[in-house]
Design an enzyme around this catalytic site. Structure first.
Site, PDB file in Angstrom:
ATOM      1  N   SER A  86      24.837  -6.154   6.965  1.00 18.38           N
ATOM      2  CA  SER A  86      24.679  -6.839   5.682  1.00 18.38           C
ATOM      3  C   SER A  86      24.912  -8.345   5.771  1.00 18.38           C
ATOM      4  CB  SER A  86      25.628  -6.248   4.643  1.00 18.38           C
ATOM      5  OG  SER A  86      26.977  -6.554   4.953  1.00 18.38           O
TER       6      SER A  86
ATOM      7  N   LYS B  29      31.689 -10.424   2.811  1.00 15.72           N
ATOM      8  CA  LYS B  29      30.542 -11.069   2.183  1.00 15.72           C
ATOM      9  C   LYS B  29      30.815 -12.566   2.063  1.00 15.72           C
ATOM     10  CE  LYS B  29      28.733  -6.982   1.261  1.00 15.72           C
ATOM     11  NZ  LYS B  29      27.578  -6.460   2.013  1.00 15.72           N
TER      12      LYS B  29
END
Length: 209
Positions: free
Chosen positions: A45, A100
């Site tokens: 990701s 993230k």
């Protein structure tokens, strides 16, 4: 035969070794809890910034001192800023850690139009952001390419993966509370390419931006 006078010294040496081991364990636990912790990247990701198999170090002290287990902040130093790569407890399953990039902080208005991210009505482009799907998916289907506008609540962050088309992030499950943030990722200290069974030597020691 050894004299009885030697026994106390042997016991003393054994005791010193045990004490040294205990001190080392306590120090290691302190560092892991409050200063620096190692994490392994399990998914793609955050490609291309982070590859599957990268091992990173996270600065846990930079955002303050947190109470172990509860994650409540005891001493606040600074809050995460836009662009920081952070590790945090996944809001939908706190037993899992996610990583993230911070896109928006408290008070920011986040909107995505046809893959373009806007923060407070200004277009924001990170050179690390990667788009591997040229299709634009309408916002009424799912929020990958079209989202918001949404105002970020107090003490919260809006985060996204650099692999924009393949990241499960704030577009889908919402914001991250500051208390859930574990720290800021800052360096890759090891990287293992499982598919090719080899070390990615060129990634070792790379600082994260």
């Amino acid at each position: 035969m050894p004299s009885e006078k030697e026994n106390p010294s042997k016991k003393s040496a054994l005791r010193e070794n045990i004490e040294a081991i205990l001190v080392a364990i306590i120090l290691a636990m302190f560092i892991r809890t409050f200063v620096i912790q190692a994490f392994k990247i399990p998914s793609g990701s955050m490609k291309e910034t982070l590859q599957i198999g990268d091992h990173i170090l996270v600065n846990k002290f930079i955002f303050g001192i947190k109470m172990p287990f509860t994650m409540k902040t005891l001493v606040s130093i600074k809050d995460p800023e836009r662009g920081d790569i952070i590790v945090f407890k996944f809001p939908e399953d706190p037993d899992k850690d996610f990583i993230k990039r911070v896109i928006g902080v408290a008070g920011d208005v986040i909107e995505i139009k046809d893959k373009q991210v806007y923060v407070n009505n200004e277009p924001v482009n990170y050179k690390q952001a990667v788009f591997k799907d040229s299709r634009i998916i309408p916002g009424d289907v799912q929020p990958r390419d079209n989202f918001g506008p949404k105002t970020i609540p107090p003490d919260c962050l809006f985060v996204m993966g650099d692999n924009r088309d393949q990241s499960y992030d704030s577009r889908f499950w919402g914001v991250v509370n500051l208390d859930a943030v574990k720290g800021k990722a800052f360096i890759i200290y090891w990287s293992w390419d499982k598919e090719n069974f080899s070390v990615r030597w060129g990634r070792l020691g790379n600082f994260l931006k």
